[in-house]
Design an enzyme around this catalytic site. Sequence first.
Site, short mmCIF file in Angstrom:
data_model
loop_
_atom_site.label_atom_id
_atom_site.label_comp_id
_atom_site.label_asym_id
_atom_site.label_seq_id
_atom_site.Cartn_x
_atom_site.Cartn_y
_atom_site.Cartn_z
N GLU A 1 72.17 -7.80 37.28
CA GLU A 1 72.67 -6.89 36.25
C GLU A 1 71.53 -6.41 35.35
O GLU A 1 71.69 -6.25 34.13
CB GLU A 1 73.80 -7.53 35.45
CG GLU A 1 75.04 -7.74 36.31
CD GLU A 1 76.33 -7.67 35.54
OE1 GLU A 1 76.36 -7.01 34.48
OE2 GLU A 1 77.31 -8.26 36.01
N GLY B 1 67.16 -0.74 42.91
CA GLY B 1 67.71 -1.83 42.13
C GLY B 1 67.73 -1.41 40.67
O GLY B 1 68.72 -0.88 40.16
N THR C 1 67.07 -6.75 35.50
CA THR C 1 66.08 -7.81 35.27
C THR C 1 65.76 -7.89 33.77
O THR C 1 65.96 -6.95 33.01
CB THR C 1 64.78 -7.54 36.03
OG1 THR C 1 64.14 -6.37 35.47
CG2 THR C 1 65.03 -7.32 37.52
#
Length: 383
Positions: free
Chosen positions: A367, A133, A369
């Site tokens: 987009e 991520g 954290t």
Amino acid sequence: MGVQSISMSEEQKSFRSAVRHMAETRIAPRAAEVDATAAFSWEDFKDCLAMDLPGMNVPVAYGGSEADHVTQAIMIEELARVSASTSLMMGINGLSTTPIVHWGSDEQKARYLTPIARGDSQGSYCLSEADAGSDVAAMTTRAIRDGDGYVLNGRKQWITNAGISDVYVVFAKTDPTGGARGVSAFIVEQGMGLQIGKLERKLGIHGSPTGEVILDDVRVPAANLLGREGQGFTIAMHTLDRTRPAIAAQAVGIAQGAIDTARAYMKQRKTFGRPIAEYQGLQFMLADMAMKTEAARLLTYRACALIDEGDPDGELNSIGAMAKCFASDTAMQVTVDAVQLLGGNGYTMDFPVERFMRDAKITQIYEGTNQIQRMVIARNLLR
């Protein structure tokens, strides 16, 4: 020396009024049902298309309006003010088209941007994976050159518009030993064999599907390589720098919608024979909500203006991170306070503030954290 304007132009004011009218009369009446049914609203999409909103990020040469980024932020904000899910329909258009606008060949732009601008096609951005991520370079999706094309294998997760889009910008490693420098970008069409896996059950933005994109021996023509091999990480980061302000605009819109609802409620709700708007403690809460939201709006517009100016001083990475981080933190706090101002009613689905609160949370996460945004800001300050 001229005076630099920090106000919207008359054209932008007129555009805001038009989008607000459409959002209030067309989108808002369906928002609660869209949230309850967790269904993509094609009616909302058609209303946005009637105003040519899907093509705002697309150059005029390919059928779009090529609007400046401040105007695009105004559009996202006004939609999010009544429905975060609908604002994300338009936001994902910007996210998926930006890499093609900036890195695509003329042929790629004509093939993919024009249908999106017309509303005949929609796009998604496939970067994240289950274990990649924030750490994008850790992705495991592979693209292996095979003759006149590439074969892609892997799984992308948390993909907005999964199953609705027919164009997917997919990031994969062409050099598994190259770290970030081994990542490349591809334009993958739904018909090339890409599959949609599990759709997530989410806290908020129910009207925008989020799901898994599965690439199992998906063959992509070499002509669909975006940029050059090894440019994928640069393309991804360049894109996110230019789309994070749209998330900030979404957060501002959510916060403003919560303020509008709370203000109207305070004027009509009475306790002890007086409207609660007359109680100073509650007035101060509303004032703080408005101050923080206006500050977030101005920071968001500044980030968008930097994009429009071409980022002459290299500030966008930091200012965009500030805008996204501050606006989303503000939206979360403002919506929680709006629920409090409505009391028991705020906790029910009869009023939209509980939906605003649920929708606000994702703006602190996707987009990048807000913890990552703070790292970006600090890195720029200390380098």
